[in-house]
Design a protein around this motif. Structure first.
Motif, PDB file in Angstrom:
ATOM      1  N   ILE A   1       0.832  -1.206   0.000  1.00  0.00           N
ATOM      2  CA  ILE A   1       0.000   0.000   0.000  1.00  0.00           C
ATOM      3  C   ILE A   1       0.868   1.259   0.000  1.00  0.00           C
ATOM      4  N   ALA A   2       1.876   1.274   0.835  1.00  0.00           N
ATOM      5  CA  ALA A   2       2.662   2.494   1.025  1.00  0.00           C
ATOM      6  C   ALA A   2       3.695   2.727  -0.059  1.00  0.00           C
ATOM      7  N   PHE A   3       4.280   1.637  -0.596  1.00  0.00           N
ATOM      8  CA  PHE A   3       5.443   1.775  -1.461  1.00  0.00           C
ATOM      9  C   PHE A   3       5.214   1.381  -2.916  1.00  0.00           C
ATOM     10  N   ASN A   4       4.325   0.443  -3.171  1.00  0.00           N
ATOM     11  CA  ASN A   4       4.315  -0.192  -4.490  1.00  0.00           C
ATOM     12  C   ASN A   4       2.988  -0.105  -5.240  1.00  0.00           C
ATOM     13  N   GLN A   5       2.034   0.635  -4.736  1.00  0.00           N
ATOM     14  CA  GLN A   5       0.761   0.818  -5.433  1.00  0.00           C
ATOM     15  C   GLN A   5       0.588   2.279  -5.821  1.00  0.00           C
ATOM     16  N   PRO A   6      -0.174   2.549  -6.877  1.00  0.00           N
ATOM     17  CA  PRO A   6      -0.516   3.940  -7.179  1.00  0.00           C
ATOM     18  C   PRO A   6      -1.428   4.509  -6.095  1.00  0.00           C
ATOM     19  N   TYR A   7      -1.648   5.799  -6.146  1.00  0.00           N
ATOM     20  CA  TYR A   7      -2.497   6.470  -5.160  1.00  0.00           C
ATOM     21  C   TYR A   7      -3.828   5.747  -5.018  1.00  0.00           C
ATOM     22  N   ASP A   8      -4.209   5.408  -3.774  1.00  0.00           N
ATOM     23  CA  ASP A   8      -5.434   4.650  -3.533  1.00  0.00           C
ATOM     24  C   ASP A   8      -6.013   5.073  -2.186  1.00  0.00           C
TER      25      ASP A   8
ATOM     26  N   SER B   1       0.930   7.056  10.204  1.00  0.00           N
ATOM     27  CA  SER B   1      -0.411   7.644  10.197  1.00  0.00           C
ATOM     28  C   SER B   1      -0.366   9.047   9.606  1.00  0.00           C
ATOM     29  N   GLN B   2       0.624   9.826   9.999  1.00  0.00           N
ATOM     30  CA  GLN B   2       0.766  11.183   9.467  1.00  0.00           C
ATOM     31  C   GLN B   2       1.036  11.163   7.970  1.00  0.00           C
ATOM     32  N   LYS B   3       1.859  10.191   7.535  1.00  0.00           N
ATOM     33  CA  LYS B   3       2.200  10.103   6.118  1.00  0.00           C
ATOM     34  C   LYS B   3       0.975   9.760   5.275  1.00  0.00           C
ATOM     35  N   MET B   4       0.167   8.793   5.738  1.00  0.00           N
ATOM     36  CA  MET B   4      -1.027   8.417   4.981  1.00  0.00           C
ATOM     37  C   MET B   4      -2.051   9.549   4.991  1.00  0.00           C
ATOM     38  N   GLN B   5      -2.156  10.260   6.114  1.00  0.00           N
ATOM     39  CA  GLN B   5      -3.070  11.391   6.171  1.00  0.00           C
ATOM     40  C   GLN B   5      -2.624  12.491   5.224  1.00  0.00           C
TER      41      GLN B   5
ATOM     42  N   ILE C   1       1.626  11.030  -3.693  1.00  0.00           N
ATOM     43  CA  ILE C   1       2.571  10.163  -2.998  1.00  0.00           C
ATOM     44  C   ILE C   1       3.891  10.910  -2.877  1.00  0.00           C
ATOM     45  N   GLU C   2       4.457  10.909  -1.689  1.00  0.00           N
ATOM     46  CA  GLU C   2       5.698  11.648  -1.452  1.00  0.00           C
ATOM     47  C   GLU C   2       6.856  11.060  -2.257  1.00  0.00           C
ATOM     48  N   ASP C   3       7.886  11.864  -2.426  1.00  0.00           N
ATOM     49  CA  ASP C   3       9.087  11.466  -3.162  1.00  0.00           C
ATOM     50  C   ASP C   3       9.933  10.522  -2.307  1.00  0.00           C
ATOM     51  N   PHE C   4      10.292   9.361  -2.847  1.00  0.00           N
ATOM     52  CA  PHE C   4      11.105   8.385  -2.129  1.00  0.00           C
ATOM     53  C   PHE C   4      12.603   8.544  -2.389  1.00  0.00           C
ATOM     54  N   SER C   5      12.998   9.466  -3.274  1.00  0.00           N
ATOM     55  CA  SER C   5      14.374   9.450  -3.767  1.00  0.00           C
ATOM     56  C   SER C   5      15.407   9.770  -2.697  1.00  0.00           C
TER      57      SER C   5
ATOM     58  N   THR D   1      19.629  11.306  -2.260  1.00  0.00           N
ATOM     59  CA  THR D   1      19.498  12.659  -2.810  1.00  0.00           C
ATOM     60  C   THR D   1      18.058  12.897  -3.225  1.00  0.00           C
ATOM     61  N   PRO D   2      17.521  14.091  -3.008  1.00  0.00           N
ATOM     62  CA  PRO D   2      16.165  14.377  -3.464  1.00  0.00           C
ATOM     63  C   PRO D   2      16.093  14.483  -4.971  1.00  0.00           C
ATOM     64  N   ARG D   3      14.942  14.152  -5.518  1.00  0.00           N
ATOM     65  CA  ARG D   3      14.729  14.273  -6.951  1.00  0.00           C
ATOM     66  C   ARG D   3      14.458  15.732  -7.281  1.00  0.00           C
ATOM     67  N   HIS D   4      15.076  16.209  -8.373  1.00  0.00           N
ATOM     68  CA  HIS D   4      14.830  17.576  -8.827  1.00  0.00           C
ATOM     69  C   HIS D   4      14.054  17.516 -10.145  1.00  0.00           C
ATOM     70  N   ASN D   5      12.927  18.175 -10.159  1.00  0.00           N
ATOM     71  CA  ASN D   5      12.083  18.184 -11.365  1.00  0.00           C
ATOM     72  C   ASN D   5      12.505  19.287 -12.312  1.00  0.00           C
TER      73      ASN D   5
END
Length: 227
Positions: free
Chosen positions: A176-183, A201-205, A213-217, A223-227
């Motif tokens: 749910i948290a890592f491998n599925q699209p927004y649900d 709980s805070q992250k899912m809220q 979905i937050e950036d996992f990079s 290193t954070p991902r730069h768009n």
């Protein structure tokens, strides 16, 4: 009954990454388990590691055989406590351990709070590029505990499941948290799991509020991902 190996270690400096507590050794004799973990064990970057909801890390020993097959050139590194775990067992996996499960361990009571969130440091430590990505995608993350009742434990004392408090397995939480699209429905299901760590709980809220979905990079690559 499941009989764990137990590991502890201090934070130490590394040439290739920031200081970390990932390098551990086998513990001997009776050890006090406090609300913040095992006496003699330490975590670096306490914003992401340690604390009451992340007092102990458990990694299934059987995963090492699989990882040795996937990364044969580094096979000699895939043995406990290569992932910096405090607890290593056979027979307990993400499929049969559930969020909120309460175990008796020696004099202590511990409760499953969340999956472990794989970090880029594990790949550096074990010499496998992108290991954190593979661990996350395969669901072989392990999990963390809070200490409900402190006390003394020792290597070889069994973990005994006392109560099951949710219908969300650690494997489902990882998916749910890592491998599925927004649900939204699945996030609400995970939020309803008794015993879930406050940070999760805070992250899912936050996902429900932002619909993102937050950036996992930063966690996976350092290193954070730069768009």
């Amino acid at each position: 009954m499941h009989y764990p190996q137990v590991f502890i270690g201090p934070v130490r400096a590394f040439d290739t990454m920031p200081p970390s507590g990932i390098s551990k050794r086998a513990a001997e004799g009776r050890i006090l388990l406090t609300p913040l973990g095992l006496e003699g064990d330490e975590q670096a970057e306490t914003r992401f590691h340690g604390g009451p909801d992340r007092a102990l890390c458990h990694f299934p020993r059987e995963h090492y055989a699989h990882l040795s097959q996937q990364f044969p050139q580094q096979a000699e590194h895939f043995q406990p406590p290569g992932f910096g775990e405090n607890i290593s067992t056979l027979g307990l996996t993400e499929q049969n351990v559930f969020i909120g499960d309460i175990f008796r361990w020696g004099e202590a009571l511990i409760q499953v709070t969340q999956p472990r969130s794989p970090c880029y440091k594990m790949g550096i430590h074990l010499g496998v590029t992108q290991l954190s990505h593979y661990v996350q995608q395969s669901g072989r993350c392990g999990w963390l505990y809070r200490v409900l009742s402190p006390g003394y434990i020792s290597d070889g004392q069994p973990l005994a499941l006392l109560t099951r408090n949710s219908e969300v397995s650690v494997a489902e939480a990882i998916s749910i948290a890592f491998n599925q699209p927004y649900d939204e429905e699945q996030y609400r299901r995970l939020l309803s799991a008794a015993g879930l760590a406050a940070a999760w709980s805070q992250k899912m809220q936050a996902r429900l509020e932002s619909r993102k979905i937050e950036d996992f990079s930063r966690r996976l690559d350092g290193t954070p991902r730069h768009n």
